[in-house]
Design a protein around this motif. Sequence first.
Motif, PDB file in Angstrom:
ATOM      1  N   MET A   1       0.829  -1.208   0.000  1.00  0.00           N
ATOM      2  CA  MET A   1       0.000   0.000   0.000  1.00  0.00           C
ATOM      3  C   MET A   1       0.860   1.253   0.000  1.00  0.00           C
ATOM      4  N   TYR A   2       1.961   1.210   0.744  1.00  0.00           N
ATOM      5  CA  TYR A   2       2.841   2.382   0.814  1.00  0.00           C
ATOM      6  C   TYR A   2       3.526   2.649  -0.523  1.00  0.00           C
TER       7      TYR A   2
ATOM      8  N   ASN B   1       1.051   4.027  -2.960  1.00  0.00           N
ATOM      9  CA  ASN B   1       0.788   5.422  -2.587  1.00  0.00           C
ATOM     10  C   ASN B   1       1.892   6.341  -3.117  1.00  0.00           C
TER      11      ASN B   1
ATOM     12  N   ASN C   1       1.225   8.888  -6.340  1.00  0.00           N
ATOM     13  CA  ASN C   1       1.214  10.332  -6.090  1.00  0.00           C
ATOM     14  C   ASN C   1       2.419  11.039  -6.698  1.00  0.00           C
TER      15      ASN C   1
ATOM     16  N   SER D   1      -1.576  15.483  -3.522  1.00  0.00           N
ATOM     17  CA  SER D   1      -0.710  14.315  -3.689  1.00  0.00           C
ATOM     18  C   SER D   1       0.482  14.381  -2.742  1.00  0.00           C
TER      19      SER D   1
ATOM     20  N   ASP E   1      -0.746  13.562   0.670  1.00  0.00           N
ATOM     21  CA  ASP E   1      -1.032  12.133   0.822  1.00  0.00           C
ATOM     22  C   ASP E   1       0.251  11.333   1.059  1.00  0.00           C
ATOM     23  N   ILE E   2       1.312  11.701   0.343  1.00  0.00           N
ATOM     24  CA  ILE E   2       2.606  11.041   0.557  1.00  0.00           C
ATOM     25  C   ILE E   2       3.092  11.296   1.981  1.00  0.00           C
TER      26      ILE E   2
ATOM     27  N   SER F   1       0.965   9.351   4.758  1.00  0.00           N
ATOM     28  CA  SER F   1       1.315   7.932   4.887  1.00  0.00           C
ATOM     29  C   SER F   1       2.729   7.738   5.419  1.00  0.00           C
TER      30      SER F   1
ATOM     31  N   VAL G   1      -4.713   5.163   5.423  1.00  0.00           N
ATOM     32  CA  VAL G   1      -3.872   4.555   4.385  1.00  0.00           C
ATOM     33  C   VAL G   1      -4.590   4.432   3.044  1.00  0.00           C
TER      34      VAL G   1
ATOM     35  N   GLN H   1      -5.432   7.727   0.716  1.00  0.00           N
ATOM     36  CA  GLN H   1      -4.206   8.295   0.157  1.00  0.00           C
ATOM     37  C   GLN H   1      -3.646   7.419  -0.958  1.00  0.00           C
ATOM     38  N   MET H   2      -3.881   6.120  -0.873  1.00  0.00           N
ATOM     39  CA  MET H   2      -3.406   5.200  -1.910  1.00  0.00           C
ATOM     40  C   MET H   2      -4.278   5.260  -3.156  1.00  0.00           C
TER      41      MET H   2
ATOM     42  N   ASN I   1      -6.376   7.838  -4.173  1.00  0.00           N
ATOM     43  CA  ASN I   1      -6.580   9.153  -4.790  1.00  0.00           C
ATOM     44  C   ASN I   1      -5.930   9.298  -6.165  1.00  0.00           C
TER      45      ASN I   1
END
Length: 312
Positions: A34-35, A38, A42, A67, A70-71, A74, A280, A283-284, A286
């Motif tokens: 997921m990270y 993300n 982004n 973006s 969001d980075i 996370s 989490v 943000q992933m 978007n």
Amino acid sequence: MESTNHKAISEFLLRGLTEHPALQPLIFSLFMSMYLVNILGNLLIILAVSIDSHLHTPMYVFLCSLSFNDISFSTSIIPKKLVNNQVQDQSITYSGCLTQSDLVIMFGYLENFLLAVMAYDRYAAICHPLRYMVIMNLCLCVLLVMFSMSISIVFGLLHSVVVLHLSFCRALEIPHFFCELTQFIKLTCSDTLFLNILVYISSCMFDGVSISGIIFFYVHIVSSVLRILSSGGKHKAFSTCGSHLLVVSLFYGTGFGMYISSSVSDSPRKSEVASVMYTVVPQMLNPFIYSLRNRDMKDALRKFLGRIAFLV
């Protein structure tokens, strides 16, 4: 219960999700995946907008800011979780826990503001199309982003200053996978009246004002679109707002779900799963929402990836 001042505290223990050894590789793989999605998604949005001059418009300036946020959101949570998982040590220092809690608050508040600002941008584009570039000039865009960042930082630091003056009980275990403020407060033996008031006021300011603003702008947007005679014009107008509405629904929907879960359920596990969905997942997703539903963004990403392939 015996208490200790914050200066005597060395660390907290994050007891979130599960401590079962057999599930640790699965949790590590899930969070790592997921990270990476993300970060990659982004970053592609930011780079594609930066190199494509056709996207140097207010809408995409705000999208780049979202973006980046969001980075950052996370990154304030997941790397520590991954490290703890690998070394099989769930501890986090007092300063690290306080910093993580501050960053989560700050980026969460900034997300609220940016979504409201983006709603205002769509309102100006649809309700005042002839004056759009005059209303949403570059100076105003920068000021809106800077104001959102400034007030989020101020309130995040204010929460930290208040927490610094709290004393904590000896049982310093947080039943969560990160240092969430509400869980942080439950460990204190001090009077939390002022902090609870601060949390309530800031939540009303950021969540309440942002949601109210978004609803206000979209009421006017829908009213303006319904006055458009052609079905093609209506579809085009609604399509410009579709991605933003999906992102808003995802962010506030998961946030509301986390609040309901923690309010009606005594199960820490359900609360932790709801927190994953809030901190989490939006943000992933978007970048995919904006890139898959936006023709200009898809063209920009195609050009950017084509340049990378050519260089390779």
